[in-house]
Design a protein around this motif. Structure first.
Motif, PDB file in Angstrom:
ATOM      1  N   ILE A 340       1.952   4.514   5.935  1.00 20.44           N
ATOM      2  CA  ILE A 340       0.909   5.341   5.332  1.00 20.44           C
ATOM      3  C   ILE A 340       0.360   4.626   4.104  1.00 20.44           C
ATOM      4  CG2 ILE A 340       0.368   7.559   4.252  1.00 20.44           C
ATOM      5  CD1 ILE A 340       2.694   8.774   5.795  1.00 20.44           C
ATOM      6  N   VAL A 341      -0.956   4.628   3.971  1.00 15.27           N
ATOM      7  CA  VAL A 341      -1.635   4.136   2.779  1.00 15.27           C
ATOM      8  C   VAL A 341      -2.423   5.305   2.200  1.00 15.27           C
ATOM      9  CG1 VAL A 341      -3.421   2.602   1.890  1.00 15.27           C
ATOM     10  CG2 VAL A 341      -1.775   1.751   3.574  1.00 15.27           C
ATOM     11  N   ALA A 342      -2.254   5.550   0.922  1.00 19.15           N
ATOM     12  CA  ALA A 342      -2.917   6.700   0.296  1.00 19.15           C
ATOM     13  C   ALA A 342      -3.552   6.295  -1.024  1.00 19.15           C
ATOM     14  CB  ALA A 342      -1.914   7.831   0.060  1.00 19.15           C
ATOM     15  N   CYS A 343      -4.785   6.724  -1.229  1.00 20.39           N
ATOM     16  CA  CYS A 343      -5.468   6.488  -2.504  1.00 20.39           C
ATOM     17  C   CYS A 343      -4.955   7.474  -3.547  1.00 20.39           C
ATOM     18  CB  CYS A 343      -6.980   6.626  -2.336  1.00 20.39           C
ATOM     19  SG  CYS A 343      -7.704   5.346  -1.290  1.00 20.39           S
ATOM     20  N   ALA A 344      -4.824   7.004  -4.773  1.00 15.91           N
ATOM     21  CA  ALA A 344      -4.271   7.830  -5.843  1.00 15.91           C
ATOM     22  C   ALA A 344      -5.150   7.729  -7.077  1.00 15.91           C
ATOM     23  CB  ALA A 344      -2.850   7.390  -6.186  1.00 15.91           C
ATOM     24  N   ALA A 345      -5.585   8.878  -7.601  1.00 19.28           N
ATOM     25  CA  ALA A 345      -6.503   8.902  -8.734  1.00 19.28           C
ATOM     26  C   ALA A 345      -5.808   8.745 -10.078  1.00 19.28           C
ATOM     27  CB  ALA A 345      -7.301  10.208  -8.719  1.00 19.28           C
ATOM     28  N   GLY A 346      -4.492   8.811 -10.103  1.00 17.80           N
ATOM     29  CA  GLY A 346      -3.761   8.675 -11.356  1.00 17.80           C
ATOM     30  C   GLY A 346      -2.368   8.136 -11.104  1.00 17.80           C
ATOM     31  N   PRO A 347      -1.685   7.645 -12.143  1.00 15.17           N
ATOM     32  CA  PRO A 347      -0.361   7.040 -11.961  1.00 15.17           C
ATOM     33  C   PRO A 347       0.688   8.017 -11.454  1.00 15.17           C
ATOM     34  CG  PRO A 347      -0.881   7.299 -14.302  1.00 15.17           C
ATOM     35  CD  PRO A 347      -2.138   7.582 -13.549  1.00 15.17           C
ATOM     36  N   GLY A 348       0.595   9.284 -11.870  1.00 18.89           N
ATOM     37  CA  GLY A 348       1.549  10.280 -11.386  1.00 18.89           C
ATOM     38  C   GLY A 348       1.374  10.555  -9.903  1.00 18.89           C
ATOM     39  N   ILE A 349       0.130  10.625  -9.467  1.00 20.03           N
ATOM     40  CA  ILE A 349      -0.140  10.809  -8.040  1.00 20.03           C
ATOM     41  C   ILE A 349       0.390   9.607  -7.268  1.00 20.03           C
ATOM     42  CG2 ILE A 349      -1.938  11.142  -6.300  1.00 20.03           C
ATOM     43  CD1 ILE A 349      -3.666  12.393  -8.513  1.00 20.03           C
ATOM     44  N   ALA A 350       0.185   8.414  -7.814  1.00 26.11           N
ATOM     45  CA  ALA A 350       0.687   7.204  -7.155  1.00 26.11           C
ATOM     46  C   ALA A 350       2.204   7.249  -7.003  1.00 26.11           C
ATOM     47  CB  ALA A 350       0.273   5.969  -7.944  1.00 26.11           C
ATOM     48  N   ARG A 351       2.918   7.736  -8.031  1.00 21.93           N
ATOM     49  CA  ARG A 351       4.378   7.826  -7.932  1.00 21.93           C
ATOM     50  C   ARG A 351       4.802   8.769  -6.824  1.00 21.93           C
ATOM     51  NH1 ARG A 351       4.008   7.458 -13.595  1.00 21.93           N
ATOM     52  NH2 ARG A 351       3.976   9.728 -13.806  1.00 21.93           N
ATOM     53  N   VAL A 352       4.138   9.918  -6.718  1.00 21.40           N
ATOM     54  CA  VAL A 352       4.476  10.879  -5.664  1.00 21.40           C
ATOM     55  C   VAL A 352       4.222  10.266  -4.288  1.00 21.40           C
ATOM     56  CG1 VAL A 352       3.860  13.114  -4.654  1.00 21.40           C
ATOM     57  CG2 VAL A 352       4.046  12.870  -7.135  1.00 21.40           C
ATOM     58  N   VAL A 353       3.085   9.592  -4.173  1.00 22.18           N
ATOM     59  CA  VAL A 353       2.725   8.945  -2.911  1.00 22.18           C
ATOM     60  C   VAL A 353       3.778   7.909  -2.525  1.00 22.18           C
ATOM     61  CG1 VAL A 353       1.085   7.279  -1.940  1.00 22.18           C
ATOM     62  CG2 VAL A 353       0.243   9.371  -3.019  1.00 22.18           C
ATOM     63  N   GLU A 354       4.193   7.093  -3.486  1.00 22.48           N
ATOM     64  CA  GLU A 354       5.168   6.040  -3.203  1.00 22.48           C
ATOM     65  C   GLU A 354       6.546   6.621  -2.904  1.00 22.48           C
ATOM     66  OE1 GLU A 354       4.647   3.767  -6.736  1.00 22.48           O
ATOM     67  OE2 GLU A 354       2.967   2.602  -5.921  1.00 22.48           O
ATOM     68  N   GLU A 355       6.902   7.707  -3.581  1.00 19.84           N
ATOM     69  CA  GLU A 355       8.172   8.372  -3.294  1.00 19.84           C
ATOM     70  C   GLU A 355       8.206   8.923  -1.875  1.00 19.84           C
ATOM     71  OE1 GLU A 355       8.525  11.264  -6.354  1.00 19.84           O
ATOM     72  OE2 GLU A 355       9.014   9.797  -7.927  1.00 19.84           O
ATOM     73  N   ALA A 356       7.033   9.243  -1.353  1.00 16.95           N
ATOM     74  CA  ALA A 356       6.940   9.732   0.026  1.00 16.95           C
ATOM     75  C   ALA A 356       6.946   8.589   1.033  1.00 16.95           C
ATOM     76  CB  ALA A 356       5.681  10.573   0.196  1.00 16.95           C
ATOM     77  N   GLY A 357       7.019   7.346   0.537  1.00 16.28           N
ATOM     78  CA  GLY A 357       7.097   6.196   1.416  1.00 16.28           C
ATOM     79  C   GLY A 357       5.770   5.541   1.731  1.00 16.28           C
ATOM     80  N   ALA A 358       4.704   5.960   1.059  1.00 17.59           N
ATOM     81  CA  ALA A 358       3.381   5.399   1.325  1.00 17.59           C
ATOM     82  C   ALA A 358       3.057   4.274   0.343  1.00 17.59           C
ATOM     83  CB  ALA A 358       2.320   6.489   1.247  1.00 17.59           C
ATOM     84  N   VAL A 359       2.084   3.449   0.713  1.00 18.55           N
ATOM     85  CA  VAL A 359       1.537   2.437  -0.184  1.00 18.55           C
ATOM     86  C   VAL A 359       0.389   3.077  -0.953  1.00 18.55           C
ATOM     87  CG1 VAL A 359       0.349   0.220  -0.343  1.00 18.55           C
ATOM     88  CG2 VAL A 359       2.165   0.546   1.350  1.00 18.55           C
ATOM     89  N   ALA A 360       0.434   3.041  -2.273  1.00 15.29           N
ATOM     90  CA  ALA A 360      -0.593   3.681  -3.102  1.00 15.29           C
ATOM     91  C   ALA A 360      -1.683   2.685  -3.459  1.00 15.29           C
ATOM     92  CB  ALA A 360       0.029   4.255  -4.374  1.00 15.29           C
ATOM     93  N   VAL A 361      -2.932   3.165  -3.452  1.00 13.77           N
ATOM     94  CA  VAL A 361      -4.093   2.379  -3.861  1.00 13.77           C
ATOM     95  C   VAL A 361      -4.759   3.101  -5.025  1.00 13.77           C
ATOM     96  CG1 VAL A 361      -6.275   1.355  -3.163  1.00 13.77           C
ATOM     97  CG2 VAL A 361      -4.455   1.640  -1.481  1.00 13.77           C
ATOM     98  N   ALA A 362      -4.884   2.460  -6.161  1.00 13.91           N
ATOM     99  CA  ALA A 362      -5.549   3.083  -7.307  1.00 13.91           C
ATOM    100  C   ALA A 362      -7.011   3.348  -6.964  1.00 13.91           C
ATOM    101  CB  ALA A 362      -5.444   2.188  -8.533  1.00 13.91           C
TER     102      ALA A 362
END
Length: 555
Positions: A340-362
């Motif tokens: 899974i790749v997910a866009c993240a609008a903030g660093p906290g969102i990115a952490r949640v996304v990565e904790e779920a096993g996804a690759v975060a994109v700022a």
């Protein structure tokens, strides 16, 4: 209809061009196939012009200019600022178009630009843009700028008024843009027109709108990315082709050119020195653009030898504002599996996304991910199948373009229609790695679509919304993407947003807290929900996103 351009109308032209580039930069990014697969032509043009405007305002303030500056000064300051702000190949060329206009205005010390001066400015901009490129290529912004200048001069010679000239310029730029695939085979293979030339068309269209007084400049501010309705006469940037989709992918995935993009500034280099610098850079790399405005020279080159690129500049002056970027090259074959790749609008969102096993994109307001950045994340994920969550309405087009590009590299990308972070989080929550991909795609799509969403932000300018007129610093409530609430009290507007998204079947409310959310706001809102909405669970995520104090979701 205007017969001459003064300082205010020239400023409107630049601001409206920036608004158009902001609205369409993802589309322009998606067009980019030449010369390297970095996919950021539109973003670079937009950022160049946006930062140039901000820099020009700062410079005028430092000079003590109050109110409207003389046109010659305004043009000179903007030209220098554009060169200093230039990003990438396309940004440097755009700065040279601005420079050409500035040189006509400044050298002739004009307070107003009549139709004849417009013709000289358009021609000088095209000339400066072509001069800045060591190996000019037809089928690019350069040929479209030349064709536009030719038509402008023809109409002026026939006695055309300013409005006739700008309308003819738009028609000529569109026609020349449509011809770019005939001039450049890589465009014909991909079935697109040239990305930089598409950006140039917006530049010309904005001038035509100003001259015909169809734009409302008071609606635009530094952070206003909304296109005036009169500018929504959008050109068709696709072109008929018999080439297979795979040819586009081959151009991208097969790229094996220089590894680095090197950019820097040098000061006080004479003309002969600039010419020598161009020659030296052409020996060690490609995509060379060396351009000058006043005492500043902007250098851009793609090369494998960073040291040699810097030494070429050192031979004339000390390089400043050095930027080195690793260009994308051929990647390893994808492995079996799904990620899974997910866009993240903030660093906290990115952490949640990565904790779920996804690759975060700022990606979010202020910096929306380009198609190239999303493709890079898909490659990082490394699997044959990828589920992609754009999590932003304005990133969806870039996500689709990235999916198409990645598929030509042997990856299958499933784009979920998540238009905000809370929809993306809802989709992530239902993902089950034990199920087949198509089951997860259906479940995640349904979860995103079933999540009603809202937001809380502060107005940065006055304007008309669906909730009525707003003034600067008003509290704005967004429900399902539309500003429907205008108020002065954060708590009250937040509660109204909740009222707009919470229904009888709501079981979970998600609150994503922004970087600028005041202390106590979320605690008071949670307490209010718990008192009045029995049985509804509340989830709080410290998102850290800019601009939006709260993102709210109801499932």
């Amino acid at each position: 209809m205007l017969e001459v351009l003064d300082t205010d109308s020239v400023r409107r032209w630049v601001v409206m061009t920036r608004a158009a580039l902001a609205a369409r930069r993802a589309e322009i990014d998606a067009l980019n196939v030449y010369p390297v697969p970095d996919g950021d032509t539109g973003t670079n043009m937009y950022l160049t012009l946006d930062e140039a405007l901000a820099g020009a305002m700062r410079e005028q303030e430092a000079m003590g200019v109050v109110g409207t500056a003389p046109l010659s000064l305004e043009a000179a300051v903007l030209s220098r600022s554009a060169l200093l702000s230039a990003r990438g190949n396309s940004g440097v060329i755009l700065s040279q178009l601005v420079r050409g206009v500035s040189e006509v205005v400044s050298s002739e010390e004009l307070d107003e630009v009549d139709v004849a001066a417009v013709g000289r400015a358009v021609r000088q901009g095209a000339r400066r843009a072509r001069e800045s490129v060591v190996r000019p290529q037809e089928g690019t912004i350069l040929s479209v700028a030349d064709a536009t200048a030719d038509e402008v001069e023809r109409v002026i010679g026939a006695g055309g008024r300013l409005g006739d000239v700008t309308r003819a310029a738009v028609d000529a730029a569109r026609a020349a843009l449509a011809r770019t695939p005939e001039q450049l085979q890589v465009l014909a293979d991909a079935g697109v027109v040239d990305a930089g030339a598409a950006g140039y068309l917006l530049f010309v269209e904005a001038l035509d709108q100003v001259v015909h007084e169809q734009g409302a400049p008071s609606r635009y501010a530094v952070d206003d990315f909304t296109l005036n309705p009169s500018l929504e006469r959008r050109p068709d940037w696709s072109t008929p082709t018999t080439a297979t989709a795979g040819s586009h992918g081959a151009a991208r995935a097969g790229y094996d050119g220089p590894a680095y993009e090197v950019m820097y500034l040098v000061h006080d280099v004479p003309e002969e020195g600039v010419a020598e610098l161009r020659r030296r850079l052409d020996e060690i790399g490609d995509s060379v653009v060396v351009s000058t405005a006043w005492d500043v020279t902007n250098v851009h080159v793609h090369t494998d030898d960073i040291g040699a690129a810097l030494e070429a500049g050192l031979a004339h002056a000390t390089p400043q504002r050095v930027a080195v970027t690793l260009l994308e090259t051929v990647d390893r074959a994808p492995r079996l599996g799904v990620s899974i790749v997910a866009c993240a609008a903030g660093p906290g969102i990115a952490r949640v996304v990565e904790e779920a096993g996804a690759v975060a994109v700022a990606s979010g307001p202020g910096h929306r991910a380009s198609a190239g950045e999303i493709v890079a994340a898909v490659r990082t994920a490394g699997t044959q199948e990828v589920i992609l969550l754009p999590n932003d309405r304005d990133t969806r087009m870039a996500a689709d373009a990235a999916a198409h590009a990645a598929e030509q590299e042997g990856r299958r990308v499933h784009v979920i229609g998540s238009t905000t972070a809370v929809q993306g989080l809802a989709a992530l929550a239902v993902h089950d790695p034990t199920l087949p991909t198509h089951h997860n795609v259906l479940a995640m799509t349904h979860a995103a679509a079933a999540t009603r969403h809202g937001a809380l932000t502060i107005a940065v300018k006055a304007g008309l919304t669906s909730g009525g007129m707003c003034a600067v610093d008003d509290v704005l409530g967004v429900v399902d993407g539309d500003i429907t609430i205008v108020g002065s009290d954060l708590d009250e507007v937040a509660r109204e947003v909740l009222g707009g998204i919470v229904g009888p079947g709501t079981e979970l409310i998600t609150l994503v807290v922004g970087a600028d959310a005041p202390d106590g706001l979320v605690d008071r809102l949670v307490e209010w929900i718990e008192e009045r909405r029995e049985g509804i669970e509340v989830q709080v995520v410290e998102g850290g996103q800019p601009h939006y104090l709260l993102l709210l979701g109801a499932e």
